[in-house]
Design an enzyme around this catalytic site. Structure first.
Site, PDB file in Angstrom:
ATOM      1  N   ARG A 241       8.196  -7.286   5.133  1.00 35.21           N
ATOM      2  CA  ARG A 241       9.644  -6.783   5.046  1.00 35.21           C
ATOM      3  C   ARG A 241      10.323  -8.258   5.693  1.00 35.21           C
ATOM      4  O   ARG A 241       9.663  -8.440   6.946  1.00 35.21           O
ATOM      5  CB  ARG A 241      10.279  -5.730   5.400  1.00 35.21           C
ATOM      6  N   GLU A 270      17.693 -10.250   1.648  1.00 35.06           N
ATOM      7  CA  GLU A 270      17.586 -10.927   0.214  1.00 35.06           C
ATOM      8  C   GLU A 270      18.617 -10.308  -0.710  1.00 35.06           C
ATOM      9  O   GLU A 270      19.264  -9.384  -0.546  1.00 35.06           O
ATOM     10  CB  GLU A 270      16.284 -10.025  -0.030  1.00 35.06           C
ATOM     11  N   HIS A 288      10.392 -12.711  -3.028  1.00 27.95           N
ATOM     12  CA  HIS A 288       9.898 -11.226  -2.998  1.00 27.95           C
ATOM     13  C   HIS A 288       9.324 -10.906  -4.565  1.00 27.95           C
ATOM     14  O   HIS A 288       9.407 -10.086  -5.226  1.00 27.95           O
ATOM     15  CB  HIS A 288      11.146 -10.040  -2.760  1.00 27.95           C
TER      16      HIS A 288
HETATM   17  P1  NAP Z   1      -0.101   0.959   4.652  1.00 30.93           P
HETATM   18  O1  NAP Z   1      -1.443   1.215   3.966  1.00 30.93           O
HETATM   19  O2  NAP Z   1       0.639   2.103   5.193  1.00 30.93           O
HETATM   20  O3  NAP Z   1      -0.591  -0.066   5.723  1.00 30.93           O
HETATM   21  C1  NAP Z   1       0.464  -0.273   6.933  1.00 30.93           C
HETATM   22  C2  NAP Z   1      -0.385  -0.840   8.302  1.00 30.93           C
HETATM   23  O4  NAP Z   1       0.456  -1.142   9.022  1.00 30.93           O
HETATM   24  C3  NAP Z   1      -1.370  -0.010   8.777  1.00 30.93           C
HETATM   25  O5  NAP Z   1      -2.427  -0.576   9.171  1.00 30.93           O
HETATM   26  C4  NAP Z   1      -0.550   0.694   9.985  1.00 30.93           C
HETATM   27  O6  NAP Z   1      -1.513   0.869  10.957  1.00 30.93           O
HETATM   28  C5  NAP Z   1       0.514  -0.605  10.363  1.00 30.93           C
HETATM   29  N1  NAP Z   1       1.452  -0.454  11.172  1.00 30.93           N
HETATM   30  C6  NAP Z   1       2.588   0.479  10.778  1.00 30.93           C
HETATM   31  N2  NAP Z   1       3.608   0.543  11.713  1.00 30.93           N
HETATM   32  C7  NAP Z   1       3.127  -0.427  12.516  1.00 30.93           C
HETATM   33  C8  NAP Z   1       3.644  -0.986  13.831  1.00 30.93           C
HETATM   34  N3  NAP Z   1       4.812  -0.446  14.354  1.00 30.93           N
HETATM   35  N4  NAP Z   1       3.253  -1.736  14.461  1.00 30.93           N
HETATM   36  C9  NAP Z   1       1.960  -2.440  14.074  1.00 30.93           C
HETATM   37  N5  NAP Z   1       1.286  -1.958  12.762  1.00 30.93           N
HETATM   38  C10 NAP Z   1       1.999  -1.053  12.284  1.00 30.93           C
HETATM   39  O7  NAP Z   1       0.816   0.038   3.512  1.00 30.93           O
HETATM   40  P2  NAP Z   1       0.395  -1.054   2.630  1.00 30.93           P
HETATM   41  O8  NAP Z   1       0.213  -0.214   1.456  1.00 30.93           O
HETATM   42  O9  NAP Z   1      -0.570  -1.889   3.099  1.00 30.93           O
HETATM   43  O10 NAP Z   1       1.735  -1.850   2.636  1.00 30.93           O
HETATM   44  C11 NAP Z   1       2.419  -2.431   3.879  1.00 30.93           C
HETATM   45  C12 NAP Z   1       3.847  -2.756   3.617  1.00 30.93           C
HETATM   46  O11 NAP Z   1       3.622  -4.020   2.729  1.00 30.93           O
HETATM   47  C13 NAP Z   1       4.868  -1.707   2.615  1.00 30.93           C
HETATM   48  O12 NAP Z   1       5.156  -1.047   3.672  1.00 30.93           O
HETATM   49  C14 NAP Z   1       5.543  -2.927   2.340  1.00 30.93           C
HETATM   50  O13 NAP Z   1       6.733  -2.955   3.234  1.00 30.93           O
HETATM   51  C15 NAP Z   1       5.069  -4.233   2.385  1.00 30.93           C
HETATM   52  N6  NAP Z   1       4.824  -4.604   0.759  1.00 30.93           N
HETATM   53  C16 NAP Z   1       5.458  -5.860   0.383  1.00 30.93           C
HETATM   54  C17 NAP Z   1       5.218  -6.401  -1.044  1.00 30.93           C
HETATM   55  C18 NAP Z   1       5.858  -7.731  -1.444  1.00 30.93           C
HETATM   56  O14 NAP Z   1       6.157  -7.447  -2.698  1.00 30.93           O
HETATM   57  N7  NAP Z   1       6.055  -8.418  -0.749  1.00 30.93           N
HETATM   58  C19 NAP Z   1       4.623  -5.489  -1.713  1.00 30.93           C
HETATM   59  C20 NAP Z   1       4.121  -4.455  -1.310  1.00 30.93           C
HETATM   60  C21 NAP Z   1       4.096  -4.070  -0.141  1.00 30.93           C
HETATM   61  P3  NAP Z   1      -0.970   1.759  12.325  1.00 30.93           P
HETATM   62  O15 NAP Z   1      -0.202   2.955  11.568  1.00 30.93           O
HETATM   63  O16 NAP Z   1      -2.127   2.184  13.170  1.00 30.93           O
HETATM   64  O17 NAP Z   1      -0.055   1.034  13.138  1.00 30.93           O
HETATM   65  C1  8YV Z   2       8.468  -4.588  -4.706  1.00 31.95           C
HETATM   66  C2  8YV Z   2       7.628  -4.066  -2.381  1.00 31.95           C
HETATM   67  O1  8YV Z   2       8.887  -5.915  -4.863  1.00 31.95           O
HETATM   68  O2  8YV Z   2       6.117  -2.079  -2.948  1.00 31.95           O
HETATM   69  C3  8YV Z   2       6.792  -2.822  -2.060  1.00 31.95           C
HETATM   70  O3  8YV Z   2       6.996  -2.366  -0.826  1.00 31.95           O
HETATM   71  O4  8YV Z   2       8.234  -4.947  -1.587  1.00 31.95           O
HETATM   72  C4  8YV Z   2       7.408  -4.707  -3.927  1.00 31.95           C
HETATM   73  O5  8YV Z   2       6.350  -4.113  -4.487  1.00 31.95           O
HETATM   74  C5  8YV Z   2       9.787  -3.718  -4.331  1.00 31.95           C
HETATM   75  O6  8YV Z   2       9.256  -2.409  -4.009  1.00 31.95           O
HETATM   76  C6  8YV Z   2      10.558  -3.879  -5.438  1.00 31.95           C
HETATM   77  O7  8YV Z   2      11.671  -2.874  -5.335  1.00 31.95           O
END
Ligand code: NAP
Ligand code: 8YV
Length: 329
Positions: A241, A270, A288
């Site tokens: 994010r 964004e 994004h």
């Molecule tokens: P997840 O399985 O819940 O993994 C989150 C990881 O972050 C865990 O390892 C957690 O470990 C760590 N974490 C959480 N809070 C933290 C903190 N304060 N300091 C350090 N580490 C921390 O989530 P995921 O499915 O991998 O997704 C992660 C994130 O990616 C989403 O929440 C979203 O914001 C982002 N995302 C972006 C896109 C995009 O389109 N760019 C798409 C999908 C997701 P601990 O709890 O042990 O700290």
């Molecule tokens: C999407 C994301 O772009 O899953 C997330 O956390 O950031 C992305 O997959 C977003 O959720 C669209 O609203």
């Protein structure tokens, strides 16, 4: 949690945010689907309709389901959010009001990891600049200069070793790139070295790939101190994010050569991207698009629909978030 009751009465749902075909057409005649693209639309729904709505699909991360919007819907039982990150949903308010929040994990994991890996390689090997070079005809005059960056001599620190972090790590393994990681707790699923301290990890690597949730606990955690620790060969890839990175500090670090380059899929405000970043040659900027393929976005939409259908047919939510666990009906 409040039980979604099974009755012959129609169930009123709200699509809050952009409407897409799977969302609009995914519900049977047993449901009445209302729409509000924006907060203004939500406020313009008649009080009688708002009173009836029991389930909400929040269909984009820029649509905030905060206390002000959720409190306008006194009968809601479920907020089914599109996306795995749900920092735009007030999950604390939901938990306090017996509202289940669901997100869309897993179905996007590999897609987002693909984008993270592609963004890293594009940043290091300058794909975007090289593409422009070909199109401009400059290749006719001389070969493209060698890239300073390479994946071959790198050590990556992944910030967040959850579902997507692990999928990125698997790709780096296949590319023979050493991986370590930072998170608050060591993960039971991996054997990479865990750094409880982000600065210590930044000192030990030259590349950071950030994939933690947004929200208060990660706000601006990638800051000037982290860039200094990463050093002049440093590369930042952020697919988490925009809020996780101190954006002015990043601009400064790139300008001053404190770090080498950055690949960014997400930004603080964004879809606005700072002009200073747009003017730089050593950054790759994506709008994004981590999960933004037809196949993956359809799977995410379907999971939103399936969560609502499961709940309103008297079953458990499929993917509740940690703040609102299902404790039985
Ligand atoms: P997840 O399985 O819940 O993994 C989150 C990881 O972050 C865990 O390892 C957690 O470990 C760590 N974490 C959480 N809070 C933290 C903190 N304060 N300091 C350090 N580490 C921390 O989530 P995921 O499915 O991998 O997704 C992660 C994130 O990616 C989403 O929440 C979203 O914001 C982002 N995302 C972006 C896109 C995009 O389109 N760019 C798409 C999908 C997701 P601990 O709890 O042990 O700290
Ligand atoms: C999407 C994301 O772009 O899953 C997330 O956390 O950031 C992305 O997959 C977003 O959720 C669209 O609203």
């Amino acid at each position: 949690m409040a039980a979604g009751s099974i009755s012959s009465e129609k169930i009123d749902l709200l699509i809050y945010g952009p409407v897409r075909p799977i969302l609009e057409n995914g519900f049977s005649d047993h449901f009445v689907v209302h729409k509000a693209e924006t907060r203004g639309d939500l406020e313009r729904l008649t009080p009688a309709i708002r009173e009836k709505i029991r389930g909400v699909a929040v269909t984009y991360h820029t649509v905030r389901a905060d206390k002000e919007s959720l409190s306008q819907l006194p009968k809601i039982e479920m907020v089914a959010s599109f996306g795995v990150g749900y920092d735009h949903i007030d999950a604390k308010y939901a938990a306090e009001h017996n509202i289940i929040v669901t997100n869309t994990p897993d179905v996007l994991t590999e897609e987002v990891a693909d984008v993270a890996m592609g963004l890293l390689i594009s940043t290091l090997r300058e794909f975007i600049k090289a593409d422009r070079y070909v199109r401009s005809g400059l290749w006719q005059t001389q070969n493209y200069p060698l890239s300073v960056g390479s994946l071959r001599d790198r050590k990556v620190g992944i910030v967040g070793m959850g579902r997507i972090g692990q999928a990125i790590a698997r790709r780096l393994d296949a590319s023979l790139v050493p991986v370590v990681y930072h998170s608050r707790n060591p993960s039971k699923d991996v054997s990479y070295k865990h750094y409880p301290d982000l600065i210590e990890m930044a000192k030990a690597v030259d590349t950071l790939m950030v994939i933690v949730p947004g929200g208060a606990s990660t706000n601006k955690m990638i800051n000037a101190e982290v860039f200094k620790a990463l050093g002049p060969r440093g590369v930042l890839v952020n697919v988490a994010r925009g809020s996780v990175v101190d954006e002015p500090a990043l601009v400064q670090a790139l300008k001053s050569g404190t770090i080498l380059a950055a690949g960014l899929d997400v930004f603080a405000a964004e879809p606005t991207v700072p002009d200073e970043l747009k003017a730089m040659q050593n950054v790759v900027l994506l709008p994004h698009i981590g999960s933004a393929s037809v196949v993956t976005r359809n799977a995410m939409d379907q999971l939103v629909v399936d969560n609502l259908k499961s709940w309103f047919s008297g079953k458990a939510p499929l993917t509740p978030v940690a703040e609102t666990p299902f404790k039985g009906r």
